[in-house]
Design a protein around this motif. Sequence first.
Motif, PDB file in Angstrom:
ATOM      1  N   ASP A   1       0.816  -1.223   0.000  1.00 49.46           N
ATOM      2  CA  ASP A   1       0.000   0.000   0.000  1.00 49.46           C
ATOM      3  C   ASP A   1       0.848   1.271   0.000  1.00 49.46           C
ATOM      4  O   ASP A   1       0.329   2.355   0.261  1.00 49.46           O
ATOM      5  CB  ASP A   1      -0.904   0.019   1.245  1.00 49.46           C
ATOM      6  CG  ASP A   1      -1.884  -1.135   1.264  1.00 49.46           C
ATOM      7  OD1 ASP A   1      -2.243  -1.617   0.183  1.00 49.46           O
ATOM      8  OD2 ASP A   1      -2.298  -1.543   2.365  1.00 49.46           O
ATOM      9  N   LEU A   4      -0.428   4.288  -1.983  1.00 48.26           N
ATOM     10  CA  LEU A   4      -1.652   4.853  -1.421  1.00 48.26           C
ATOM     11  C   LEU A   4      -1.362   5.597  -0.115  1.00 48.26           C
ATOM     12  O   LEU A   4      -1.963   6.634   0.162  1.00 48.26           O
ATOM     13  CB  LEU A   4      -2.672   3.736  -1.176  1.00 48.26           C
ATOM     14  CG  LEU A   4      -3.219   3.049  -2.431  1.00 48.26           C
ATOM     15  CD1 LEU A   4      -4.052   1.830  -2.055  1.00 48.26           C
ATOM     16  CD2 LEU A   4      -4.052   4.025  -3.257  1.00 48.26           C
ATOM     17  N   ARG A  37      -2.468   0.897  11.853  1.00 45.14           N
ATOM     18  CA  ARG A  37      -2.874   0.028  10.733  1.00 45.14           C
ATOM     19  C   ARG A  37      -1.783  -0.968  10.383  1.00 45.14           C
ATOM     20  O   ARG A  37      -2.069  -2.103   9.998  1.00 45.14           O
ATOM     21  CB  ARG A  37      -3.203   0.906   9.518  1.00 45.14           C
ATOM     22  CG  ARG A  37      -3.700   0.126   8.284  1.00 45.14           C
ATOM     23  CD  ARG A  37      -5.018  -0.548   8.578  1.00 45.14           C
ATOM     24  NE  ARG A  37      -5.476  -1.358   7.453  1.00 45.14           N
ATOM     25  CZ  ARG A  37      -5.091  -2.610   7.241  1.00 45.14           C
ATOM     26  NH1 ARG A  37      -4.230  -3.175   8.061  1.00 45.14           N
ATOM     27  NH2 ARG A  37      -5.564  -3.288   6.203  1.00 45.14           N
ATOM     28  N   ARG A  53      -8.650   4.911   6.574  1.00 38.95           N
ATOM     29  CA  ARG A  53      -8.661   3.913   5.503  1.00 38.95           C
ATOM     30  C   ARG A  53      -7.670   4.354   4.428  1.00 38.95           C
ATOM     31  O   ARG A  53      -7.686   5.521   3.995  1.00 38.95           O
ATOM     32  CB  ARG A  53     -10.058   3.780   4.909  1.00 38.95           C
ATOM     33  CG  ARG A  53     -11.085   3.188   5.869  1.00 38.95           C
ATOM     34  CD  ARG A  53     -12.441   3.071   5.195  1.00 38.95           C
ATOM     35  NE  ARG A  53     -13.436   2.538   6.097  1.00 38.95           N
ATOM     36  CZ  ARG A  53     -13.699   1.240   6.265  1.00 38.95           C
ATOM     37  NH1 ARG A  53     -13.000   0.353   5.566  1.00 38.95           N
ATOM     38  NH2 ARG A  53     -14.626   0.839   7.106  1.00 38.95           N
ATOM     39  N   ARG A 110      -7.211   2.601   1.371  1.00 36.10           N
ATOM     40  CA  ARG A 110      -7.739   2.327   0.028  1.00 36.10           C
ATOM     41  C   ARG A 110      -9.121   2.936  -0.192  1.00 36.10           C
ATOM     42  O   ARG A 110      -9.656   2.869  -1.295  1.00 36.10           O
ATOM     43  CB  ARG A 110      -7.778   0.814  -0.215  1.00 36.10           C
ATOM     44  CG  ARG A 110      -6.394   0.198  -0.295  1.00 36.10           C
ATOM     45  CD  ARG A 110      -6.433  -1.299  -0.494  1.00 36.10           C
ATOM     46  NE  ARG A 110      -7.008  -2.004   0.643  1.00 36.10           N
ATOM     47  CZ  ARG A 110      -6.326  -2.301   1.738  1.00 36.10           C
ATOM     48  NH1 ARG A 110      -5.050  -1.944   1.828  1.00 36.10           N
ATOM     49  NH2 ARG A 110      -6.895  -2.954   2.727  1.00 36.10           N
ATOM     50  N   GLU A 111      -9.731   3.476   0.870  1.00 30.97           N
ATOM     51  CA  GLU A 111     -11.048   4.110   0.758  1.00 30.97           C
ATOM     52  C   GLU A 111     -11.035   5.388   1.592  1.00 30.97           C
ATOM     53  O   GLU A 111     -10.051   5.702   2.254  1.00 30.97           O
ATOM     54  CB  GLU A 111     -12.140   3.160   1.264  1.00 30.97           C
ATOM     55  CG  GLU A 111     -12.197   1.832   0.537  1.00 30.97           C
ATOM     56  CD  GLU A 111     -13.145   0.853   1.223  1.00 30.97           C
ATOM     57  OE1 GLU A 111     -14.036   1.325   1.961  1.00 30.97           O
ATOM     58  OE2 GLU A 111     -12.980  -0.355   1.036  1.00 30.97           O
ATOM     59  N   SER A 112     -12.166   6.107   1.565  1.00 34.96           N
ATOM     60  CA  SER A 112     -12.269   7.316   2.371  1.00 34.96           C
ATOM     61  C   SER A 112     -12.777   6.986   3.766  1.00 34.96           C
ATOM     62  O   SER A 112     -13.343   5.917   4.001  1.00 34.96           O
ATOM     63  CB  SER A 112     -13.228   8.307   1.694  1.00 34.96           C
ATOM     64  OG  SER A 112     -14.523   7.736   1.587  1.00 34.96           O
ATOM     65  N   ARG A 129     -12.711   6.392   8.015  1.00 39.12           N
ATOM     66  CA  ARG A 129     -11.941   5.615   8.979  1.00 39.12           C
ATOM     67  C   ARG A 129     -12.510   4.208   9.126  1.00 39.12           C
ATOM     68  O   ARG A 129     -13.679   3.967   8.847  1.00 39.12           O
ATOM     69  CB  ARG A 129     -11.954   6.303  10.349  1.00 39.12           C
ATOM     70  CG  ARG A 129     -11.120   7.566  10.415  1.00 39.12           C
ATOM     71  CD  ARG A 129     -11.040   8.121  11.816  1.00 39.12           C
ATOM     72  NE  ARG A 129     -10.047   9.187  11.895  1.00 39.12           N
ATOM     73  CZ  ARG A 129      -8.762   8.996  12.131  1.00 39.12           C
ATOM     74  NH1 ARG A 129      -8.314   7.766  12.346  1.00 39.12           N
ATOM     75  NH2 ARG A 129      -7.919  10.005  12.183  1.00 39.12           N
ATOM     76  N   HIS A 130     -11.662   3.301   9.602  1.00 38.45           N
ATOM     77  CA  HIS A 130     -12.134   1.962   9.949  1.00 38.45           C
ATOM     78  C   HIS A 130     -12.994   2.045  11.205  1.00 38.45           C
ATOM     79  O   HIS A 130     -12.772   2.897  12.074  1.00 38.45           O
ATOM     80  CB  HIS A 130     -10.949   1.020  10.200  1.00 38.45           C
ATOM     81  CG  HIS A 130     -10.184   0.683   8.966  1.00 38.45           C
ATOM     82  ND1 HIS A 130     -10.596  -0.274   8.059  1.00 38.45           N
ATOM     83  CD2 HIS A 130      -9.017   1.187   8.464  1.00 38.45           C
ATOM     84  CE1 HIS A 130      -9.721  -0.365   7.070  1.00 38.45           C
ATOM     85  NE2 HIS A 130      -8.749   0.513   7.291  1.00 38.45           N
TER      86      HIS A 130
END
Length: 580
Positions: free
Chosen positions: A382, A385, A413, A499, A501-503, A505-506
Motif C-alpha cells: 500500500d 496509497l 494500521r 482507511r 484504500r477508501e475514504s 476511517r475503519h
Amino acid sequence: MRFSAFFFDGVSRAFHHRPSFSKLVVILTASGGGLVAYADSKSDHAIESSQVAHKKKKVVVLGTGWAGTTFLKNLDSSLYDVQVISPRNYFAFTPLLPSITCGTVEPRSIVEPIRKIIKKKGGDIKFWEAECFKIDPTNKKVHCRSNIGTNLDGNGEFLLDYDCLVIAIGARANTFNTPGVVEHCHFLKEIEDAQKIRRSVMDCFERASLPYLDEEERKRMLHFVIVGGGPTGVEFAAELHDFVSEDLSKLYPTVRDLVKISVIEAGEHILTMFDRRITKFAEEKFQREGIAVKTGFKVVEVSDKDITMTNASTGKMSVPYGMAVWSTGIGTRPVIMDFMKQIDQANRRVLATDEWLRVRGCDGVYALGDCATISQRKVMEDISLIFKVADKDHSGTLTVKEIQDVLDDICIRYPQVELYLKSKQMSNIVDLIKDSKGDVQKESVELDIEEFKKALANVDSQVKNLPATAQVAAQQGNYLARCFNKMKDTDENPEGPLRIRESGRHRFRPFRYKHFGQFAPLGGEQTAAQLPGDWISIGQSSQWLWYSVYASKQVSWRTRALVISDWMKRFIFGRDSSCL
C-alpha cells in the motif's frame, strides 16, 4: 339491532380472515368499542415485540475453548441472539493438561460447565452439544451433528442459519502423515487425552511388575518417549520425571531403576520459542536428571513396540518403547479444510483473517484461536496509497509534518512499522528517514515517492504469525466481543485508523496482541519464566509465580479453589497412583 348484527358478523369474519382483523379493530375502536380497543392494544404490542426480537442479529459461535469462551464471557448477549455449538459442554484450562497426566491436578478441577458460564451472564444464550461438520458461507448456514441423541430421521443432524459466525473450534494434533502415529501414540490436546496418558503410565508400571517378564521387556515397557520438544512435550516430560522419582519409585521399588524418559526433537534444540538461556538451562537440567534429549532426530514410523527415526549423522534407527506421546504442533480440522476449499484458501494450513479477525473472502464470518491466523497487510503493498494520503497538498513530496500527521494511523494500521523502529532503536519515523537519506536537518527533510519507498523498504520484515497459545486465543475472544458490543456506536463514530484504500476511517482499531510472558515448568519445583522486557527468571521463585498466575487465570472461583486444593494435597499426600 342492525349494528349488533354487523358487529358479530364482522368479528366472525375477522377470525376466519386474520389479515383483515387488525383493520377491523381500528374502525370499531373509533366507534367506541372498549373491548375491541383492548384487543387492538394487545395486538399492536405483540407485533412490536416481535419486530424488536426479529431485529436482533443471530450470532452462532462454534467452540467452547479459550477463544470461544472468552468471547461469550465478554459479549453483551442482550444485543444479539446467541447460539453456541460445541461437542463438549465445558471449558477446559488446557495449560494444566500435563499436570493431569500424572495426578498433580484432577481433571474436574480445571473444567467449568459452559451452561454455568452462560447462566452467570443472564442473557438468553442457547447451547447445543453437537459438532459442526460443514459450513455453508453462501447460504449462511452451519450443518451440525449431535452424538448424544438423534432426530426423527435417526442421524442427529440439524441446520442453523446465522447473520454472524464466530469460528473458534481450535485445531487437532499434527501427525505429518507419519505412519503409525494415530494408532499407537497418545496426544495431549484434550482432557480425555490426559486421562488416557495417566492410565497408560500406570498400566506400564503394573505390566512391568508382572513376574513372568524378562529384563528387556521390562525396560521396553518403562521407556516413555515424548516426540516434540515444545512447551507441552517438555512440561509433560518434567511432570512424568517428578511423578516417577517422588511417588512411583517408592511404590514400585523393583523396577524403578529401569525407567527411562526420552524427548525426541527434530530441531537442534528444545524450547526454541524461548530465550536461548532458558533452552540451555532446560537441556542441562534434563541431562542431570537422566532425561534423554535427542535433538536432530525425525520420527518416520511408529509401530506397537518400536519408534523409527532418522538423523543426519547416524541414519535410521529404531528404539523400543512402552508408551509414546506425540506433541509436535497443531493441524487443521476436517471441517476447516473443507471450508477453506470453498473460499479459495485451500493451500493454507489455517484460516486467513484480516486484522479485524474477519475471514478473508467471507461476509459475516470471524475466526479466532488456533484455527486461524491474521494475514497482516504489508506496508509495501500500500506504499503508493499511503504516500497519496499523506501528501495533502499534492506537491509530490512529503515533509516531516505531513508524515507525522498520519504516523499514528500508519502505526495502528501497520504495527510492523512501530516494531521495526523499536528493533532499530529509533525514536520516530524521522530517524528512519534520516537513516535512508543520510544525516540531514529535520526541517529540510522532503521525500518523493521513491525515497519514501526506500525509507520503509524493510519494515515488513517484522511481520510474524502469532503463536497458537491460549494467551492469543483469549485476547482475540476479548477483542471481538468488545467490537460486537460497540458495533452500533462505531457506525456513527468510527474509532479505527484512516482507511488507505477508501475514504473515512475503519470502524475499529485492528487487533493487537500484547505478550504478557510465558512459562516453562521444568520439574523439581523449578520453572523458567520469560516476561516482557527481556526479563528471564529460572528457579523456585518462578515456580511460585507460575502457581499464582495459573490460579488467578482460572475461569471461576470454583476451579480456582479446586486447583489450589489439588496442589496442597500433592504437597501433603503425594500424587494419586490409581488407574482411575
